[in-house]
Write a protein that holds these residues in place. Structure first.
Motif, PDB file in Angstrom:
ATOM      1  N   MET B   1      10.309 -11.751 -21.386  1.00 31.36           N
ATOM      2  CA  MET B   1      10.837 -10.772 -22.336  1.00 31.36           C
ATOM      3  C   MET B   1       9.896 -10.656 -23.533  1.00 31.36           C
ATOM      4  O   MET B   1       9.477 -11.643 -24.118  1.00 31.36           O
ATOM      5  CB  MET B   1      12.217 -11.245 -22.818  1.00 31.36           C
ATOM      6  CG  MET B   1      12.873 -10.308 -23.798  1.00 31.36           C
ATOM      7  SD  MET B   1      14.573 -10.820 -24.129  1.00 31.36           S
ATOM      8  CE  MET B   1      14.439 -11.366 -25.813  1.00 31.36           C
ATOM      9  N   VAL B   3       9.413  -9.636 -27.274  1.00 31.32           N
ATOM     10  CA  VAL B   3      10.303  -9.459 -28.419  1.00 31.32           C
ATOM     11  C   VAL B   3       9.634  -8.574 -29.450  1.00 31.32           C
ATOM     12  O   VAL B   3       8.495  -8.788 -29.822  1.00 31.32           O
ATOM     13  CB  VAL B   3      10.627 -10.821 -29.054  1.00 31.32           C
ATOM     14  CG1 VAL B   3      11.417 -10.613 -30.339  1.00 31.32           C
ATOM     15  CG2 VAL B   3      11.421 -11.649 -28.087  1.00 31.32           C
ATOM     16  N   ASP B 148      11.729 -20.257 -29.686  1.00 29.13           N
ATOM     17  CA  ASP B 148      11.849 -19.780 -28.302  1.00 29.13           C
ATOM     18  C   ASP B 148      11.207 -20.795 -27.346  1.00 29.13           C
ATOM     19  O   ASP B 148      11.707 -21.016 -26.249  1.00 29.13           O
ATOM     20  CB  ASP B 148      11.223 -18.397 -28.133  1.00 29.13           C
ATOM     21  CG  ASP B 148       9.889 -18.251 -28.851  1.00 29.13           C
ATOM     22  OD1 ASP B 148       9.858 -18.443 -30.080  1.00 29.13           O
ATOM     23  OD2 ASP B 148       8.882 -17.968 -28.189  1.00 29.13           O
ATOM     24  N   HIS B 176      13.031 -16.727 -32.678  1.00 31.66           N
ATOM     25  CA  HIS B 176      12.275 -16.254 -31.521  1.00 31.66           C
ATOM     26  C   HIS B 176      11.114 -15.400 -32.026  1.00 31.66           C
ATOM     27  O   HIS B 176      11.265 -14.210 -32.244  1.00 31.66           O
ATOM     28  CB  HIS B 176      13.196 -15.446 -30.607  1.00 31.66           C
ATOM     29  CG  HIS B 176      12.569 -15.125 -29.285  1.00 31.66           C
ATOM     30  ND1 HIS B 176      13.281 -14.750 -28.197  1.00 31.66           N
ATOM     31  CD2 HIS B 176      11.287 -15.146 -28.873  1.00 31.66           C
ATOM     32  CE1 HIS B 176      12.472 -14.540 -27.173  1.00 31.66           C
ATOM     33  NE2 HIS B 176      11.254 -14.776 -27.574  1.00 31.66           N
ATOM     34  N   SER B 186       6.508 -14.326 -22.767  1.00 32.28           N
ATOM     35  CA  SER B 186       6.515 -13.761 -21.412  1.00 32.28           C
ATOM     36  C   SER B 186       5.873 -14.715 -20.409  1.00 32.28           C
ATOM     37  O   SER B 186       6.145 -14.626 -19.210  1.00 32.28           O
ATOM     38  CB  SER B 186       5.773 -12.420 -21.402  1.00 32.28           C
ATOM     39  OG  SER B 186       4.456 -12.600 -21.887  1.00 32.28           O
ATOM     40  N   THR B 192      16.508 -14.697 -20.196  1.00 31.68           N
ATOM     41  CA  THR B 192      16.693 -14.480 -21.629  1.00 31.68           C
ATOM     42  C   THR B 192      17.501 -15.616 -22.255  1.00 31.68           C
ATOM     43  O   THR B 192      18.183 -16.369 -21.556  1.00 31.68           O
ATOM     44  CB  THR B 192      17.473 -13.171 -21.885  1.00 31.68           C
ATOM     45  OG1 THR B 192      18.780 -13.323 -21.319  1.00 31.68           O
ATOM     46  CG2 THR B 192      16.779 -11.975 -21.262  1.00 31.68           C
ATOM     47  N   HIS B 206      22.475 -11.542 -31.351  1.00 31.58           N
ATOM     48  CA  HIS B 206      21.070 -11.184 -31.498  1.00 31.58           C
ATOM     49  C   HIS B 206      20.852 -10.501 -32.843  1.00 31.58           C
ATOM     50  O   HIS B 206      21.602  -9.618 -33.224  1.00 31.58           O
ATOM     51  CB  HIS B 206      20.651 -10.247 -30.366  1.00 31.58           C
ATOM     52  CG  HIS B 206      19.186  -9.963 -30.353  1.00 31.58           C
ATOM     53  ND1 HIS B 206      18.629  -8.900 -31.022  1.00 31.58           N
ATOM     54  CD2 HIS B 206      18.156 -10.624 -29.764  1.00 31.58           C
ATOM     55  CE1 HIS B 206      17.308  -8.921 -30.852  1.00 31.58           C
ATOM     56  NE2 HIS B 206      17.002  -9.952 -30.090  1.00 31.58           N
TER      57      HIS B 206
END
Lengths: 325, 307
Positions: B1, B3, B148, B176, B186, B192, B206
């Motif tokens: 993912m 961000v 993260d 994150h 990634s 997630t 979030h």
């Protein structure tokens, strides 16, 4: 007559009864199961949420225990088999032990991690080890082991009194033996917290053996055979505190010293004891201290193969005879 | 993912002076540390939180004195937002008299009142769960800052499982920033964080905004629920680290560093209230300059002399 496991169980009952700040956590510790070796039987029924059966998460269990200790309570954590304490190595060595001093002032972390150790039960390579040696020399960490001669309640009080995390090893075969009983030939007394087991009325022994709780009965069997069949008189010292190595009494005129350790060869507790003794006894020893350890190999499951790897009464006897020959 | 933080825009909520002071204290403190490193007067390493300062500042107003805060390697902002004591923190980092932990802990190992940081990723979450177990029912909570990258550690999952199972007041704040040292998210995280929280039945929130007032408003009822129910909560901030992981080790391409800089709260708050911002910015910069001068002149910390 009390079995060691019952004695430990009673000590935990007494401790939790007398001190409401004590928590106990571990896998399957709650009733009706009461722990894999039944040492925690009855505790959850009496003390409710202070006793928790946990998920299979040794690292987090140790961490939660440290958190409770940090927050002002006390925690006893049970690792089902001592082998699994490897999963909690970071929490014990990098957090709980270091926290006592890495913040520039003493931070009490009253945490006891109970670890059932040892083989001779056919459980195989990952359920039979004595991992004490992996935790020797960790700043802020003390190691203790249950013996048939030391009151478990007093040991728990001592460990919590240190204010630093302790590992408490309990041999699984020792669980089944009786407290305070020796061979009929020998008697024991506590000298400075070290159990001294000796032949009544004998003079200076031919050899002084030092061992930890789990090996007491195998060592006593060896001492008996050495006396009756080889006419060699041995004395035995059993400290409950393994590390830091405590002062061992009465060794000044020892004819020979032999340390017996159920851990596998290499970087051992026995070597640590010898290291502590050499400066004190140097010049009086006639020969190097004998170290007896389990073999450098995994612990097999099949009983006939397991026997060959672990320290046994006959291997202790053979080693003492060879040293004195 | 991948961000991406919310696009740059003017903050909707004006900051009060205290929040602005706190943000700018952390900003100038971190800049001063990188400067001290360049001069060769700091030893070891440091991890600055440039760009992420608004996260602990936002949370500081939602935390109580009896809450326990766990921080990580990138913890100067977490500390200063809770305890505005730049002298003690710098003295700790420089090993000087008045150090928070006698110079033993350094940048990554601080224990002061109910604030504790450790340098091993994920290590704090089980401990925070234990503290939260003790705090449950008192209205206080344990708050743990993680990144993260921390989600690579098994300890996180063991702790979340217990925290949810035992319903403890644990607030997990995830910063994150899209990068773990040099490895983009990634390349180090499948799935997630939201789905991870969901798997444990833990509420997840979030945060894309960098607007302190807006985030605080949204978080207040959620944090109240952590205390009252009690229950764990994961709050994930999409944020950007403006500076390197530690010092001079930024391997990101220039456009990515530029994108991080564009999300910075600093220029936006400056534009929103130029005169007041400039005044407080100067005041905090000068404060940090004085702190650096004063602490640098102190003798070395001695063991046992912790503040």
């Amino acid at each position: 007559m009390t079995r060691v496991s019952e004695h430990l169980n009673q000590a935990l009952h007494d401790l939790m009864e007398s001190d409401p700040s004590v928590h106990l956590l571990g896998e399957d510790v709650s009733d009706p199961y009461g722990g894999a070796f039944k040492v925690t039987r009855g505790l959850s029924s009496r003390f409710g949420s202070r006793v928790r059966s946990t998920p299979l998460s040794e690292g987090a269990i140790a961490g939660v225990g440290a958190g409770l200790a940090l927050a002002g309570d006390k925690a006893i954590v049970e690792i089902m088999f001592a082998d699994f304490v490897a999963l909690a190595f970071d929490q014990i060595t990098n957090f709980a032990a270091k926290s006592t001093s890495m913040y520039g002032r003493p931070v009490p972390v009253p945490l006891v991690v109970r670890c059932p150790t040892g083989g001779n039960r056919g459980y195989g390579p990952t359920h039979s080890q004595n991992p004490q040696k992996h935790f020797i020399g960790v700043p802020g960490l003390s190691l203790f082991e249950m013996t048939p001669f030391h009151d478990a309640g007093e040991l728990f009080a001592r460990m919590f009194g240190l204010g630093r995390p302790c590992l408490f090893f309990e041999d699984k075969v020792l669980y089944t033996r009786q407290m305070y009983r020796t061979d009929d030939l020998f008697r024991f007394e506590l000298v400075d917290d070290v159990a001294r087991v000796h032949l009544d009325g004998a003079g200076r022994p031919d050899c002084t053996l030092v061992t930890h709780g789990g090996l007491v009965h195998r060592t006593l069997d060896a001492m008996r055979a050495l006396l009756l069949e080889d006419e060699l008189v041995c004395e035995l010292l059993v400290p409950a505190q393994l590390y830091p190595v405590p002062r061992l009494p009465g060794l000044e005129d020892a004819a020979h010293v032999c340390v017996v350790d159920d851990g596998a060869e290499g970087g051992t507790w026995a070597a640590e004891v010898a290291t502590a003794l050499y400066p004190r006894l140097w010049g009086r020893l006639r020969r190097p201290i004998t170290l007896i350890n389990s073999a450098d190999g995994v612990i097999p499951a099949a009983p006939h193969l397991e026997r060959e790897v672990l320290v046994q009464a006959d291997s202790i006897r053979a080693a003492v005879r060879e040293a004195l020959s | 993912m991948i961000v991406t933080a919310a696009p740059s825009r003017s903050p909707r909520h004006a900051l009060n002076d205290a929040d602005l002071r706190s943000l700018l204290l952390i900003r100038h403190f971190e800049r001063a540390l990188l400067g001290l490193f360049e001069q060769g007067v700091l030893s070891g390493t440091t991890h600055t939180c440039l760009g992420q300062e608004y996260i602990p500042v936002t949370l500081s107003a939602l935390l109580r004195d009896d809450d326990f805060v766990f921080s990580n390697h990138r913890g100067h902002g977490h500390f200063l937002a809770r305890h505005p004591d730049p002298h003690g923190l710098l003295a700790e980092i420089m090993g000087r008299e008045g150090a928070l932990c006698g110079g033993v802990g350094g940048s990554q190992h601080i224990y002061h009142r109910r604030f504790l940081s450790t340098g091993v990723q994920g290590e704090s979450l089980p401990v925070a769960t234990g503290v939260a177990l003790k705090l449950a029912g008192t209205g206080a909570l344990a708050c743990a800052y993680i990144g993260d990258g921390t989600w690579g550690e098994g300890a996180v999952y063991e702790a979340l499982n217990m925290a949810s199972l035992w319903r403890v007041p644990l607030l997990v704040v995830v910063e994150h920033n899209g990068i773990a040292q040099s490895t983009p998210t990634s390349a180090q995280m499948a799935g997630t964080i939201a789905a991870r929280a969901a798997a444990f039945g833990v509420r997840h929130h979030h945060v894309g905004s960098t607007d302190v007032g807006e985030i605080r408003q949204a978080l207040a009822p959620l944090v109240d629920a952590v205390r009252a129910e009690p229950s764990p909560l994961v709050v994930e901030f999409a944020t950007h680290r403006l500076g390197p992981h530690s010092k001079g080790d930024d391997t990101r391409p220039p456009e990515e560093i530029r994108r991080a800089a564009e999300s910075d709260w600093y220029d936006r708050y400056a534009e929103a209230d130029p005169e007041r911002f400039a005044r407080i910015d100067r005041e905090q910069r000068e404060l940090v300059e004085r702190v650096v001068a004063e602490v640098s002149a102190r003798p070395h910390a001695r063991p046992g002399g912790a503040a």
